[in-house]
Design a protein around this motif. Structure first.
Motif, short mmCIF file in Angstrom:
data_model
loop_
_atom_site.label_atom_id
_atom_site.label_comp_id
_atom_site.label_asym_id
_atom_site.label_seq_id
_atom_site.Cartn_x
_atom_site.Cartn_y
_atom_site.Cartn_z
N ALA A 1 11.04 2.23 0.88
CA ALA A 1 9.63 2.47 1.20
C ALA A 1 8.99 3.45 0.22
O ALA A 1 7.76 3.46 0.06
N LEU A 2 9.81 4.26 -0.45
CA LEU A 2 9.27 5.21 -1.42
C LEU A 2 8.61 4.50 -2.60
O LEU A 2 7.75 5.06 -3.27
N PHE A 3 8.98 3.25 -2.84
CA PHE A 3 8.49 2.52 -4.00
C PHE A 3 7.48 1.44 -3.63
O PHE A 3 7.18 0.56 -4.43
N CYS A 4 6.97 1.54 -2.44
CA CYS A 4 6.00 0.55 -1.97
C CYS A 4 4.65 1.21 -1.71
O CYS A 4 4.58 2.35 -1.26
N ILE A 5 3.60 0.48 -2.04
CA ILE A 5 2.24 0.90 -1.66
C ILE A 5 1.84 -0.03 -0.52
O ILE A 5 1.55 -1.21 -0.74
N LYS A 6 1.89 0.49 0.68
CA LYS A 6 1.70 -0.39 1.84
C LYS A 6 0.28 -0.91 1.90
O LYS A 6 -0.68 -0.24 1.48
N GLN A 7 0.17 -2.10 2.43
CA GLN A 7 -1.14 -2.73 2.58
C GLN A 7 -1.82 -2.19 3.83
O GLN A 7 -1.17 -1.81 4.80
N VAL A 8 -3.12 -2.17 3.81
CA VAL A 8 -3.89 -1.67 4.94
C VAL A 8 -4.78 -2.78 5.46
O VAL A 8 -5.22 -3.66 4.72
N SER A 9 -5.02 -2.74 6.76
CA SER A 9 -5.96 -3.68 7.36
C SER A 9 -7.26 -2.99 7.74
O SER A 9 -8.29 -3.63 7.90
N LYS A 10 -7.21 -1.65 7.88
CA LYS A 10 -8.42 -0.89 8.20
C LYS A 10 -9.11 -0.51 6.90
O LYS A 10 -8.92 0.59 6.37
N HIS A 11 -9.89 -1.42 6.37
CA HIS A 11 -10.44 -1.24 5.03
C HIS A 11 -11.48 -0.13 4.96
O HIS A 11 -11.63 0.53 3.94
N ARG A 12 -12.22 0.08 6.03
CA ARG A 12 -13.24 1.13 5.99
C ARG A 12 -12.60 2.50 5.89
O ARG A 12 -13.02 3.34 5.09
N GLU A 13 -11.54 2.72 6.71
CA GLU A 13 -10.87 4.01 6.65
C GLU A 13 -10.17 4.22 5.31
O GLU A 13 -10.04 5.34 4.84
#
Length: 1323
Positions: A456-468
């Motif tokens: 997980a240290l090498f991942c940029i997680k995707q977000v679903s809350k785009h406004r935040e």
């Protein structure tokens, strides 16, 4: 602060004569170690190094006393009833909730006052009760759903007050988190929130649950969110928060009072992951007024006090510059020693690390100054002091806690497009790895088993809350009419990618430091990482181990291997300059010898040729030629010298520390501070004990493999292309991608498909709005506008999601890494194939990985990243198609599923014009191999997996009847169907090779065509049988009146899928026969020169006539099903079968050689299943006059329509479809008229009866004409020829037939010698 700490370097010890006076020492120590008590120390107030420990003890005691008094008064004022806090009352609760045996509760106080009023448990440490779930490795408070729906309770409960705990979501799926009482009994159907006395929040479905009743509540959660569960027993409410955002009160008026206490509880679906925090760590989102179930540790005040002192010392140059000028280096380090000797032991507790020490270390790494040359000097000084002034074991535990805490904080940090928190944590982590001794410790002890979240240290997680996350500002509405949507999107994407590239660069640097061994030069690889990584992969993909659930999502693993591949390629190129036999990464491959020498552990993975034990036994001689000896018996593979050092060091660590994971000898012998050399006798003893333990443990590997010479010997012809560790890491990346990651790589593809659907819908709505211009249509226009806004909003969200995915997961550098893996995989397979039978030792996943990598690059990255612009595109493409053509029918590959996958990949491959041209550009030898492999006879035992017909049918698209690419309506349809930008392409060169092979190799052609005919006979017969079962179900009323798929049960749906598949299979096989007749008519009509031609022609005509009779007769089962519009059978129509049959008949009869044309006509006419009405059905010519053959005039063609799978219109004639060319209609009409004339002429001839005694007893249609030698049995020539197509044996006695002896006719012949006799109709 940076300027201050940089002055604390070790160089100040050298040559210094400065010494701090006792007066200034006292003042400095008073500043650094404040004490709030007024008591004096031995009657004096002066502090020196001699009494500093006593002063610190007095200061800590004062802090504890002060906090105890505050807590006691607070507890007394909050107690409403004396009876509630009595020991007798607590004892009663203990008896109720934990039973008689658990009454001896040790109430370990969180603070000195010992107050834990309102909570019950056996100790201060809150854990989980026994449960059926799995645990995340290294974390007993992290659980994994191991079955359908399982629950777990905490070990402690509460009965009054306000309490909270947090849950970090490892996955975003179905979970119910909350509170429950001891009366709640859970099972696989009922979890937390499904009983009357339990309350839960479910962010997957955005609901709250109680007593199996759900209500809309909260927001949707995603992976790495933090859910806070709040219980207010004073006000009788339950509420929740998501990432610190209060979701409001979920339940009120909950039951309280005597006998009622609540446990934290959670229920997880299969493979969902949750990390519980009851107070072991500081809460990420604490809520004022609510207490953790687990109080802070007793030594938390000491950790806080000493960390503050350390911080004061680090910043004294700024806060007390005048005082700092009198502080000499020796005194500074004496103070450091006092602090760390007391601080490090209390940092073994996670709470103290995360609450106090880690924030201090993070403050030393201000990311705003990270471009400075000595940016990490302050942090490294602190780390050096930590190692220098504390016990090694305590320092190791502290560093491991720091690493784990930063890892958890990085994973759970909210994502914003500025990536401020992510940059901070990655920058700090990079500083840890740049410190030599810390890096060495992390390499030894931070394995994947202990820190399962490392990827997980090498991942940029995707977000679903785009406004935040700030995506709304970065990429605004992309479909607005006042701006260019594409330009808006591209600008936002470029900004996002620029910021992500900074994060990726930090991750790449960390990965490089993890891979390289810090004890040697920069070219040494960390052996510990290689071993840990291999073990981690084994836990995930092994088939014999109990199922091991992945803690990290496959997309996280994808990011991990991407950075690992960056480093591998870089090191591969660096090593290429060190030895002449090493190659650059552009030529990299996995050498075949690692597959059969066990240089890499493949545990229980399937090999290309089957089981490894069988292969070692079968190819023992070949292995001996390679210098490999195979010995059966107990034991394992022979270890290399490097592995021996690994085992020796691992033995030492296990001898002294059962938790040690082991590493390479580098960590044993290269540690400057280590005096382990004096323990050599102990090492030998430990190794002997461990080896004896392994022998007694029952681990029996039945085969031991040893190599007589080292792979690195100069005389060895098979030299490794690079270091074995790099080869093993590359192999692991391939295995991880093929078995785990690939299944989740279609995310961007599905998102792009949704965008296209939304765009189409938006265009349709805009057209409708333009049409609604009248005033009486305002309501309609308003409704359409609302729908337009909703779709626009959803589409914008999807565009933002795809921008994020494109910048993170599907970036150009990711595409290149997978492209390089594909090249390595293909080179490896070709290299192994050249080894002959040793190819069978190659793991099976190399074949599947190549197909999956290609599909991922071809379909998932494109068109976001151009597929054609990859380096060495054309040569790699040609190598890949050669790879597919070789191995999809290689007899050395025993798994038919793998062969089917490769054949399916070829089928997809040849749908792209550019790739068809690449096939035709192959060298003649490779192209000949490709075509020859396409024509191999099918596996008779596996008709369902035979997909060769799909390949040839796809190649024939563009040349077959009603499939001409020179016909514009069909070309437009194909482009729309396949979603291709380029015009479809007819592979004329490839088809010419098919024609040449069929004509030049009669034996191969005969076997190929006969296998196609057998499959067609089987598939269509089975199709009709299944149709009859469907019709019987229909007559029994198994479908409802609505005709929806919902009316079908699982078995009926499965049957419909089988029917649909059999229909498609039959059509494809007929198209292959059409191709064969068109390209090589001699296979069927050159009777004098081909022994099988007459037999194949008769079989072909029989199959075609049988199909026509089955689908053209009125009232037959096919007609009923087609007209009935049954759900799931939309593909069943007359058109596909009619066009294929028309193509076969037309190509068979249209011959330039009149003799061949006559043979074809006679074969058709003398088939008992032939009827001219069936052929007339093709163009609806049954109503024409019987003398229609007398005129060549063709009626004008009426209006046409495109062929569609919807059954809105009943089939009438092929000329009604625009895909059929005018020329094809005219030629088909002439063919039908030709057959009419032939039927008329044949009907005028007088038939002569045959003698029944001379009839063939097999078919009863022809006279006996041949005798079998040597068994002397007889039959007609046609029957025995047909039999000998599959087996050269007698019908009756099964004896081998060596040759056939002609029998003179006993009655006048019915037909001339050059015409076939009538055939039986039941073949």
């Amino acid at each position: 602060m940076a300027a201050t700490l940089s002055l604390l370097g070790w160089s100040e010890f050298i040559g210094t004569k400065k010494k701090c006076s006792a007066e200034f020492v006292n003042e400095i120590l008073q500043t650094l170690f404040p004490c709030k008590t007024d008591e004096s120390l031995s009657g004096r107030n002066t502090i020196g190094f001699y009494n500093l420990d006593n002063h610190i003890n007095r200061a800590l005691n004062g802090l504890i006393t002060n906090h105890s008094n505050i807590a006691s008064s607070s507890t007394a004022s909050s107690s409403k009833s004396p009876s509630n806090s009595s020991g007798r009352h607590k004892s009663g609760y203990m008896k109720v909730f934990f039973g008689e045996k658990k009454q001896k509760c040790v109430h370990t106080p969180a603070h000195a006052d010992g107050s834990i009023d309102g909570r019950l448990g056996n100790s201060n440490e809150v854990g989980l009760q026994s449960h059926p779930l799995d645990n995340v490795p290294g974390d007993n408070l992290a659980v994994i759903g191991s079955n359908n729906f399982q629950s777990v309770k905490a070990s402690h409960c509460v009965y009054k007050g306000k309490w909270m705990y947090e849950v970090l979501l490892g996955t975003p799926g179905l979970m119910q988190l909350g509170w429950c009482t001891s009366q709640c009994k859970f099972n696989r159907e009922e979890g937390v929130g499904d009983t009357k006395s339990s309350f839960a929040y479910d962010g997957y479905r955005e609901t709250k649950w109680n007593a199996r009743s759900s209500t809309k509540y909260g927001e949707a959660w995603e992976a790495d969110d933090i859910v806070t569960c709040l219980l207010d027993l004073d006000n009788r409410t339950v509420s929740f928060a998501l990432n610190g955002k209060d979701l409001g009160i979920a339940f009120d008026n909950i039951a309280t009072g005597p006998g009622v206490a609540y446990f934290p509880g959670l229920s997880l679906a299969y493979k969902e992951v949750a990390y519980c925090n009851f107070g072991l760590r500081p809460f990420r989102h604490p809520v004022p007024g609510y207490r953790p179930l687990q109080s802070p540790p007793n030594d938390s005040y000491e950790a806080e006090y000493l960390t503050n002192s350390l911080n004061a010392l680090a910043s004294i140059a700024e806060t007390k510059s005048a005082l700092y000028s009198h502080l000499d280096p020796v005194s500074k380090h004496i103070i450091f020693a006092h602090i760390f000797q007391r601080l490090v032991p209390v940092l073994k507790t996670l709470y103290n690390v995360e609450a106090y020490f880690l924030p201090f270390l993070l403050s030393l790494c201000d990311v705003r100054n990270r471009k400075e040359e000595n940016f990490y000097e302050d942090l490294h000084i602190m780390l050096s002091c930590l190692w220098q002034y504390s016990e090694a074991r305590e320092a190791r535990d502290c560093i491991n806690n720091i690493f784990g805490s930063v890892l958890r904080k990085y994973r759970s940090s909210p994502v914003h497009v500025d990536f401020i928190l992510q940059t901070q944590y990655l920058t700090f982590m990079l500083g840890l790895f740049k410190h030599k001794q810390t890096r060495r410790n992390l390499a030894l002890h931070c394995s994947f088993d202990r820190q399962a979240e490392i990827p997980a240290l090498f991942c940029i997680k995707q977000v679903s809350k785009h406004r935040e996350a700030g995506l709304s500002e970065l990429i605004p509405m992309v479909w607005a009419q006042d701006r260019d949507p594409k330009a808006t999107y591209e600008r936002g994407y470029e900004k996002l990618k620029e910021k992500m590239d900074e994060i990726k660069q930090l991750q790449r640097e960390i990965m490089e430091l993890m891979v390289l061994d810090g004890n040697h030069n920069n070219f040494a690889i960390n052996g510990a990482l290689v071993k840990y990584f291999r073990k981690y992969i084994e836990n995930i993909v092994s088939t014999t181990r109990p199922e091991h659930t992945m803690v990290c999502h496959p997309m996280v693993l994808h990011a991990f291997i991407q950075h690992l591949l960056d480093v591998i390629r870089k090191l591969w190129d660096q090593y290429a300059a060190t030895k002449p036999n090493y190659v650059h990464s552009s030529e990299g491959f996995i050498p075949t010898e690692v597959f059969y020498t066990d240089s890499i552990d493949y545990f229980d993975l399937q090999r290309v040729g089957g089981l490894k034990s069988y292969l070692f036994s079968e190819y023992k001689d070949e292995l001996a030629k390679e210098g490999v000896s195979v010995v059966r018996g107990r034991g394992g593979r022979r270890s290399t010298s490097e592995e021996n050092t690994w085992n020796e060091h691992n033995a030492f660590l296990q001898f002294f520390d059962e938790e040690a994971a082991g590493s390479s000898l580098s960590s044993l012998t290269r540690d400057d501070d280590s005096d382990l050399d004096s323990f050599n006798p102990v090492l030998r003893l430990a190794r002997a004990l461990l080896n004896q333990s392994n022998k007694m443990s029952g681990r029996d590997r039945s085969i031991t493999v040893s190599r007589k010479r080292s792979p690195s010997d100069e005389g060895d012809a098979d030299k490794l292309p690079t270091k074995i560790q790099l080869i093993e890491l590359t192999d692991g990346c391939l295995l991880l991608f093929s078995n785990i990651i690939y299944q989740h790589m279609d995310k961007i593809h599905s998102t792009r498909t949704k965008i296209v659907e939304y765009a189409t819908a938006l265009n349709d709505i805009e057209l409708k709005i333009k049409k609604c211009q009248n005033s009486d249509q305002d309501d309609v226009r308003q409704t359409l506008s609302q729908s337009h806004n909703v779709l626009l909003r959803h589409m914008t969200e999807l565009c933002r999601s795809i921008a994020w995915l494109k910048a993170s997961v599907y970036a150009p550098e990711s595409q290149f890494n997978l492209w390089w893996l594909l090249q390595v995989c293909v080179r490896t397979a070709h290299s192994a194939s050249a080894k002959g039978n040793l190819f069978t030792f190659m793991p099976e996943f190399y074949l599947t990985a190549a197909s999956r990598l290609y599909k991922c690059l071809r379909e998932y990255f494109a068109p976001s990243q151009s597929f054609e612009k990859l380096p060495d595109f054309q040569p790699t493409l040609m190598q890949f198609i050669h790879f597919l053509s070789l191995f999809h029918c290689d007899s050395r590959v025993v798994n038919n599923d793998v062969k089917t996958m490769l054949a399916n990949t070829i089928t997809t491959f040849i749908t792209y014009p550019m790739q068809l041209r690449a096939i035709e550009a192959l060298p003649d030898e490779h192209l000949h191999t490709f075509v020859r492999n396409l024509l191999y006879a099918y596996d008779e035992d596996k008709p369902w997996t035979s997909v060769g017909h799909r390949l040839l049918a796809t190649l024939w698209r563009g040349s077959g009847f009603a499939m001409r690419y020179d016909h514009p309506p069909y070309v437009a349809k194909v482009k729309n169907l396949l979603n291709r930008e380029h015009d479809p392409y007819v592979p004329k060169k490839l088809l010419s090779y098919v024609s040449d092979l069929l004509l030049k190799e009669p034996v191969l052609a005969g076997k190929f065509v006969y296998s196609i005919l057998e499959h067609l006979n089987w598939s269509f017969s089975e199709f009709v049988s299944q149709l009859q079962e469907v019709q019987q179900q229909n007559s029994r009323g198994s479908y409802n009146a609505s005709g929806l798929l919902a009316s079908l049960d699982a078995q009926a749906l499965r049957q419909l899928r089988i029917v649909d598949m059999l229909f498609e299979l039959s059509v494809s096989l007929m198209r292959v026969l059409e191709l064969t007749v068109a390209l090589a008519p001699a296979v069927f009509l050159d009777w004098p020169n081909r022994d099988t031609a007459e037999t194949l022609a008769i079989c072909l005509v029989q199959c075609t006539n049988q199909i026509l009779s089955r689908v053209t007769l009125k009232g037959n089962v096919f007609e009923k099903i087609v007209s009935g519009k049954r759900p799931g059978l939309s593909s069943l129509q007359h058109y596909p079968l009619m066009t294929a049959a028309a193509g076969i008949l037309q190509n068979l009869l249209e011959q330039s050689d009149s003799e061949w044309s006559k043979r074809a006509t006679d074969v058709i006419l003398f088939d008992p299943g032939f009827s001219i009405k069936h052929v007339e059905f093709l163009l609806n010519m049954g109503g024409d006059s019987e003398s229609g053959h007398m005129t060549d005039a063709s009626p004008p063609r009426g209006p046409t329509m495109p062929y569609q799978r919807s059954k809105d219109r009943r089939f009438v004639s092929l000329e009604d479809y625009e895909e059929v060319m005018d020329e094809e209609v005219i030629n088909l009409r002439q063919t039908i008229r030709h057959l009419r004339e032939a039927v008329r002429i044949a009907s005028e001839k007088t038939e002569q009866a045959m003698d029944e005694e001379t009839l063939c007893t097999i078919c009863y249609a022809n006279e006996v004409s041949v005798e079998f030698y040597p068994c002397r049995h007889t039959s007609c020539r046609w029957c025995i020829k047909l039999k000998m197509m599959s087996a050269k044996e007698c019908f009756y006695c099964k004896a081998p037939v060596e040759r056939l002896i002609d029998i003179p006719p006993r009655s006048p012949a019915l037909n001339p010698p050059d015409q076939p006799g009538p055939s039986h109709s039941s073949h």
